[in-house]
Design a protein around this motif. Sequence first.
Motif, PDB file in Angstrom:
ATOM      1  N   THR A 109      43.076  48.100  39.367  1.00 54.12           N
ATOM      2  CA  THR A 109      42.833  47.966  37.925  1.00 54.12           C
ATOM      3  C   THR A 109      43.968  47.201  37.260  1.00 54.12           C
ATOM      4  O   THR A 109      43.739  46.293  36.453  1.00 54.12           O
ATOM      5  CB  THR A 109      42.662  49.351  37.278  1.00 54.12           C
ATOM      6  OG1 THR A 109      41.620  50.051  37.955  1.00 54.12           O
ATOM      7  CG2 THR A 109      42.323  49.239  35.802  1.00 54.12           C
ATOM      8  N   LEU A 157      34.393  52.827  37.445  1.00 56.11           N
ATOM      9  CA  LEU A 157      35.175  51.602  37.317  1.00 56.11           C
ATOM     10  C   LEU A 157      34.565  50.420  38.067  1.00 56.11           C
ATOM     11  O   LEU A 157      35.214  49.396  38.248  1.00 56.11           O
ATOM     12  CB  LEU A 157      36.611  51.839  37.804  1.00 56.11           C
ATOM     13  CG  LEU A 157      37.445  52.770  36.931  1.00 56.11           C
ATOM     14  CD1 LEU A 157      38.779  53.076  37.596  1.00 56.11           C
ATOM     15  CD2 LEU A 157      37.665  52.160  35.556  1.00 56.11           C
ATOM     16  N   THR A 199      34.444  47.456  35.661  1.00 61.37           N
ATOM     17  CA  THR A 199      35.814  47.089  35.292  1.00 61.37           C
ATOM     18  C   THR A 199      36.503  46.315  36.409  1.00 61.37           C
ATOM     19  O   THR A 199      37.210  45.343  36.159  1.00 61.37           O
ATOM     20  CB  THR A 199      36.638  48.351  34.954  1.00 61.37           C
ATOM     21  OG1 THR A 199      36.001  49.040  33.887  1.00 61.37           O
ATOM     22  CG2 THR A 199      38.057  48.003  34.572  1.00 61.37           C
ATOM     23  N   LEU A 200      36.289  46.734  37.648  1.00 58.00           N
ATOM     24  CA  LEU A 200      36.911  46.063  38.789  1.00 58.00           C
ATOM     25  C   LEU A 200      36.132  44.842  39.267  1.00 58.00           C
ATOM     26  O   LEU A 200      36.566  44.130  40.162  1.00 58.00           O
ATOM     27  CB  LEU A 200      37.077  47.046  39.957  1.00 58.00           C
ATOM     28  CG  LEU A 200      38.101  48.149  39.732  1.00 58.00           C
ATOM     29  CD1 LEU A 200      38.071  49.141  40.883  1.00 58.00           C
ATOM     30  CD2 LEU A 200      39.495  47.565  39.558  1.00 58.00           C
ATOM     31  N   ARG A 220      43.756  43.557  38.255  1.00 64.26           N
ATOM     32  CA  ARG A 220      42.642  42.893  37.566  1.00 64.26           C
ATOM     33  C   ARG A 220      43.044  42.529  36.136  1.00 64.26           C
ATOM     34  O   ARG A 220      42.790  41.415  35.672  1.00 64.26           O
ATOM     35  CB  ARG A 220      41.425  43.825  37.572  1.00 64.26           C
ATOM     36  CG  ARG A 220      40.195  43.243  36.972  1.00 64.26           C
ATOM     37  CD  ARG A 220      39.359  42.593  38.028  1.00 64.26           C
ATOM     38  NE  ARG A 220      38.050  42.306  37.455  1.00 64.26           N
ATOM     39  CZ  ARG A 220      37.212  41.477  37.993  1.00 64.26           C
ATOM     40  NH1 ARG A 220      37.496  40.925  39.140  1.00 64.26           N
ATOM     41  NH2 ARG A 220      36.069  41.230  37.439  1.00 64.26           N
ATOM     42  N   CYS A 221      43.699  43.454  35.437  1.00 62.45           N
ATOM     43  CA  CYS A 221      44.147  43.197  34.059  1.00 62.45           C
ATOM     44  C   CYS A 221      45.212  42.100  34.025  1.00 62.45           C
ATOM     45  O   CYS A 221      45.174  41.204  33.177  1.00 62.45           O
ATOM     46  CB  CYS A 221      44.688  44.472  33.426  1.00 62.45           C
ATOM     47  SG  CYS A 221      43.436  45.715  33.109  1.00 62.45           S
TER      48      CYS A 221
END
Length: 151
Positions: A103, A133, A136-137, A106-107
């Motif tokens: 995470t 997630l 999100t991922l 990725r951000c």
Amino acid sequence: MLPPPRGPRDRSPTYLGDLESGFDADFDGGFDADFDEAGTPLAVAVDDRGGVFVVHADGEVDLSTAPLLDGALDAGLASGRRTVVVDLRQVSFIDCTGIGLLTRARCQARRQGIQLHIRAGRAVARTAALLDLTVTLGLHETLAMGTERSA
């Protein structure tokens, strides 16, 4: 009682072009491996393919082995490449620590304008789904293509 903390180790990634070499730890041009207290290995290799930086992981990602994957992710994001691929299809277990690393990566990639593609195997996809997630991922991208369903 918790085991005593381990001393600092050099966890810099090893550059390798062939993931099929096995689990030989710390040999020239091969895998860098770390073993947790139960003896479960995590082998991480990176491959700089010019325009794409690839991180391969094989084994279990947990609190004790996550720093090895973290170092490889940091190397990929600092490589100057526009695309980083994280191949986790050979990961048999990942805990919240590992998902947290993904995470964060990725951000960070998004902030740097880097495309980060995570190729998740069954263990990673299952843990990400339990934590809600998957989107999100970016795991929905590979699942939608059908490339990870047979993992």
